[in-house]
Design a protein around this motif. Structure first.
Motif, PDB file in Angstrom:
ATOM      1  N   ASN A  88       0.844  -1.190   0.000  1.00  0.00           N
ATOM      2  CA  ASN A  88       0.000   0.000   0.000  1.00  0.00           C
ATOM      3  C   ASN A  88       0.886   1.248   0.000  1.00  0.00           C
ATOM      4  O   ASN A  88       2.114   1.145   0.045  1.00  0.00           O
ATOM      5  N   LEU A  89       0.275   2.410  -0.025  1.00  0.00           N
ATOM      6  CA  LEU A  89       1.059   3.648  -0.129  1.00  0.00           C
ATOM      7  C   LEU A  89       1.878   3.940   1.129  1.00  0.00           C
ATOM      8  O   LEU A  89       2.952   4.529   1.032  1.00  0.00           O
ATOM      9  N   PHE A  92       4.842   1.631   0.771  1.00  0.00           N
ATOM     10  CA  PHE A  92       5.645   2.151  -0.338  1.00  0.00           C
ATOM     11  C   PHE A  92       6.506   3.321   0.129  1.00  0.00           C
ATOM     12  O   PHE A  92       7.688   3.408  -0.176  1.00  0.00           O
ATOM     13  N   ALA A 101       4.089   8.792  -5.680  1.00  0.00           N
ATOM     14  CA  ALA A 101       3.006   7.982  -6.240  1.00  0.00           C
ATOM     15  C   ALA A 101       1.898   8.925  -6.676  1.00  0.00           C
ATOM     16  O   ALA A 101       1.614   9.917  -6.001  1.00  0.00           O
ATOM     17  N   THR A 103      -1.998   9.015  -9.214  1.00  0.00           N
ATOM     18  CA  THR A 103      -2.993   8.302 -10.005  1.00  0.00           C
ATOM     19  C   THR A 103      -3.616   9.281 -10.995  1.00  0.00           C
ATOM     20  O   THR A 103      -4.065  10.356 -10.602  1.00  0.00           O
ATOM     21  N   ASN A 108      -2.174   4.025 -11.835  1.00  0.00           N
ATOM     22  CA  ASN A 108      -1.264   4.390 -10.745  1.00  0.00           C
ATOM     23  C   ASN A 108       0.163   4.406 -11.266  1.00  0.00           C
ATOM     24  O   ASN A 108       0.568   3.522 -12.028  1.00  0.00           O
ATOM     25  N   ARG A 110       4.102   4.843  -9.779  1.00  0.00           N
ATOM     26  CA  ARG A 110       5.029   4.952  -8.658  1.00  0.00           C
ATOM     27  C   ARG A 110       6.431   5.165  -9.220  1.00  0.00           C
ATOM     28  O   ARG A 110       6.950   4.319  -9.937  1.00  0.00           O
TER      29      ARG A 110
END
Length: 185
Positions: A88-89, A92, A101, A103, A108, A110
């Motif tokens: 998940n963020l 990350f 990151a 969207t 998405n 990254r």
């Protein structure tokens, strides 16, 4: 036999939370960590639990004849290692500090950059029935990320090692709990 069979702990559940350094904790253990919105959960953790390691240099001093008379301790280092199971963020950001990151139109993106220093606060919250322990690490940093396996037979997991930095009073962390057997007189 001396001792109390109610005192040993089997931590049946845990959460790891992170926030910017100096973020306040919830007012009491009865308040969920999410009541302070800047604390972010990393998500599911491995059933292997967390491990704390200590490392320090020691030098022994002996009197004539070989009798140990003193031990000097220095370069104390404390770490906690935990394995995050979610991609998940929050994870990350811990694995790739300084990366971004975004969207756009359902896609998405990254962008991973060379990691930069990113000191943060952490809370490892443990549960044994009604007993709750919050280990508050005011200043720490992810200093090691284990090898990440990408396969169809093993879960992708992120083993993170948090190096704990002391404050100006040499405090590494503070444990808060509601365990009556730990009540100070």
């Amino acid at each position: 036999m001396s001792g109390n069979v109610n005192n040993p702990r089997l931590w049946e559940g845990a959460d790891l939370w992170t926030a910017p350094v100096a973020t306040a904790l919830p007012e009491s253990l009865d308040d969920d960590m999410s009541t302070v919105p800047t604390w972010k959960a990393v998500g599911l953790l491995s059933e292997d639990g967390a491990s704390e390691a200590r490392d320090e240099d020691t030098t022994d001093f002996y009197a004539w004849g070989g009798k140990l008379i003193r031990t000097k301790r220095s370069k104390h280092k404390r770490t906690i290692t935990v394995t995050c199971l979610e991609d998940n963020l929050v994870v990350f950001g811990l694995v790739n500090p300084g990366s971004t990151a975004e969207t756009t139109a359902g896609t998405n993106k990254r962008t991973v950059k060379i990691p930069k220093s990113d000191k943060r606060s952490f809370v490892l919250e443990l549960h044994d029935g009604d007993i709750i322990r919050r280990r508050h690490i005011p200043s720490g940093e992810i200093t090691a990320v284990g090898e990440v396996t990408l396969s169809e037979t093993d879960l992708q997991a992120f083993e993170l090692t948090i190096t704990i930095y002391p404050d100006v009073d040499d405090v590494l962390y503070v444990d808060y709990d509601n365990d009556a057997s730990n009540a100070a007189a």
